[in-house]
Design a protein around this motif. Sequence first.
Motif, short mmCIF file in Angstrom:
data_model
loop_
_atom_site.label_atom_id
_atom_site.label_comp_id
_atom_site.label_asym_id
_atom_site.label_seq_id
_atom_site.Cartn_x
_atom_site.Cartn_y
_atom_site.Cartn_z
N VAL A 306 0.84 -1.20 0.00
CA VAL A 306 0.00 0.00 0.00
C VAL A 306 0.87 1.25 0.00
N LEU A 309 2.03 1.89 -3.53
CA LEU A 309 0.95 2.41 -4.37
C LEU A 309 0.68 3.87 -4.00
N ARG A 310 0.75 4.16 -2.70
CA ARG A 310 0.54 5.54 -2.28
C ARG A 310 1.62 6.45 -2.88
N ILE A 345 -7.55 7.54 -11.68
CA ILE A 345 -6.97 6.26 -11.29
C ILE A 345 -6.45 5.42 -12.47
N LEU A 349 -2.61 3.90 -12.61
CA LEU A 349 -2.29 2.48 -12.74
C LEU A 349 -1.40 2.22 -13.96
N ARG B 308 -8.59 4.12 -2.74
CA ARG B 308 -9.01 3.19 -3.78
C ARG B 308 -7.88 2.26 -4.18
N LEU B 309 -6.67 2.79 -4.24
CA LEU B 309 -5.54 1.92 -4.55
C LEU B 309 -5.34 0.89 -3.44
N ARG B 310 -5.55 1.33 -2.21
CA ARG B 310 -5.43 0.40 -1.09
C ARG B 310 -6.46 -0.71 -1.21
N ARG B 312 -7.80 -1.83 -3.85
CA ARG B 312 -7.38 -2.69 -4.95
C ARG B 312 -6.31 -3.69 -4.47
#
Lengths: 358, 358
Positions: A306, A309-310, A345, A349, B308-310, B312
């Motif tokens: 996470v 991704l953050r 988003i 990605l 939202r990424l979290r 996912r």
Amino acid sequence: MPGPTRAERNRRLADDFRIGKRPALARAISMVEGRRPGVADLLQKLLLARPQARRFGITGPPGAGKSSLVAGVATLLRARGEKVAIVAVDPTSPYSGGALLGDRIRMNDLATDPGIFIRSMATRGSLGGLAATTREVVDLLDAFGFPNVLVETVGVGQTELEIASAADSVAVVLVPESGDGIQAMKAGLMEIADLFVVNKADRIGADRMVREIQQALALRAGHGMQGVSGHHGVDLSRPDEADEEPGRAHAPAWEIPVLKTSAGRGEGIEEFLDALLAHNRHLTESGALEDRRERRARSRLRDVVVGRLRGRAERFLASHPDLPVRIADIAAGRATTYGVADELIPAILKGTEKSDQG
Amino acid sequence: MPGPTRAERNRRLADDFRIGKRPALARAISMVEGRRPGVADLLQKLLLARPQARRFGITGPPGAGKSSLVAGVATLLRARGEKVAIVAVDPTSPYSGGALLGDRIRMNDLATDPGIFIRSMATRGSLGGLAATTREVVDLLDAFGFPNVLVETVGVGQTELEIASAADSVAVVLVPESGDGIQAMKAGLMEIADLFVVNKADRIGADRMVREIQQALALRAGHGMQGVSGHHGVDLSRPDEADEEPGRAHAPAWEIPVLKTSAGRGEGIEEFLDALLAHNRHLTESGALEDRRERRARSRLRDVVVGRLRGRAERFLASHPDLPVRIADIAAGRATTYGVADELIPAILKGTEKSDQG
């Protein structure tokens, strides 16, 4: 002449760390605390080893005497010839910072002993990353060769629940006069406690406090842990906040002891240490230690994933040319946060997939 | 016969909300608090409007009398014919939960007034999501038509800094006897305070506390805010923890007042309200209100994107068949968290890109 590259510096640091140089340990910890570039690479080098240390967590409210207890336990372990590392985590409330510093200073008798390593982590401003940082620091101390790591944390908010994820055995320290017994039951401390300590047991109310905790434990055993674990896992849409760690199951044979200590007078410390060691043996022999380590690994992996991704999202948002316009739209009610997030988003990605450090 | 679909229920709820039905407001807030499915869709329907409400944040340590102050301000606003919504955010320390409940109950005089809406948010277990939830609840109250929203938060850990991001004007409430003046300076409270209130000003030490705060403010002005803002923005690799919100700049012309109140005796409340209103006017007239709203929008957008990424990542990890093996590898020191994270991230990014709710 160019200086050494980051990879070279990391290699030297890792070499120094492996041959037991203290400055290398201190520097590695600082890198973890500061999330310095290259820290992921360094940890990959240093942490590839089976965990060995006993990891004891000591938590409780401000003023419960945790530091004195930790100092007492560390002193006893040293007397038995064992090395000890202490990590004191202070979530530094703006209102309690001063008192803790005082506790720290009282530990200074230990600070000159080469068999002891003490690290205070002042964590104001890093809440959220605190649990991850603490776990990695404890991993480093383990990898460095400390057979015992004591993690002392102040119970503020839910910090103490998060911190439990850095320790194998968790002792919750309470004091007689503050009515903490009942609060502890409400707050889910029971879920993380492998043993309870009523410190300052020379004060009025200590025996009543012990009884209250024992009754609550009995009640909980009778209810199969229901009713006290209600705040974990209730919200399936946010699994990050329903961490399996704090609510971990106890192996069936362990009965949570409720001890009395008077750290100031040096009473009960030996029994406290013995209870910690007994719990560690119990974990090892029952196989529960492996379970706890796997849960910890799972929780940490999630945090790292996470976090990356953050980082990816942050970099995207920082560089996206249309963002200021869309922000102004949200601020003025012309667009919603969720709508703009949905727009962005897919691009986040699809962005470049370079690996990020830390 | 099938019941109404989620979209239909949301549409009805939105209709009821728009015509001012209280149960619809309460239900929308519950959906936000519980992160229920469909909440993003609902907020998209309800929040597309220019923010109108004055948003006042009142924070300070437990026991500073914030609830009494808030009740006093709300009563005055009602006497002036204005509707008021109150959001009381309680980060429920396991050790202070009880006291707060008492504060809540004292507000009950107001609870029967139809021009007042009071919502307590017990947030134990949602730290991290607390700031986002609070902001959305305040947005809902604004969209529902409350021209004044008072957000009361207990300052524990760094909660009070996060919560500042839900309010336009922040009052920090301190009390004379606790030595909070100096602590506040250390803790970055100065960065969020648009005004200070020394409550319980009938007690010994009130004037000294006022002077200490004024001196610290003068010192800060002389240093161009340096030295007090050190814990923000130091860590560039984790911009999520260096939020621009709490450290926001004040428009040049605003001098932070230090007021004395005695909420128990009803003294100083009118001056407090007037100072809040003056600050709101200052924000509007100087253009700083737009700046703050845009910063808030930016911070919220980041939170939603990261959330939202979290989500996912969570869904991926929960369903990945090889994960248990890799977790066991990490636990046993055969792989590192960072290494496994690097393996998994490309697959997480490439997964199906369906939009997720909440």
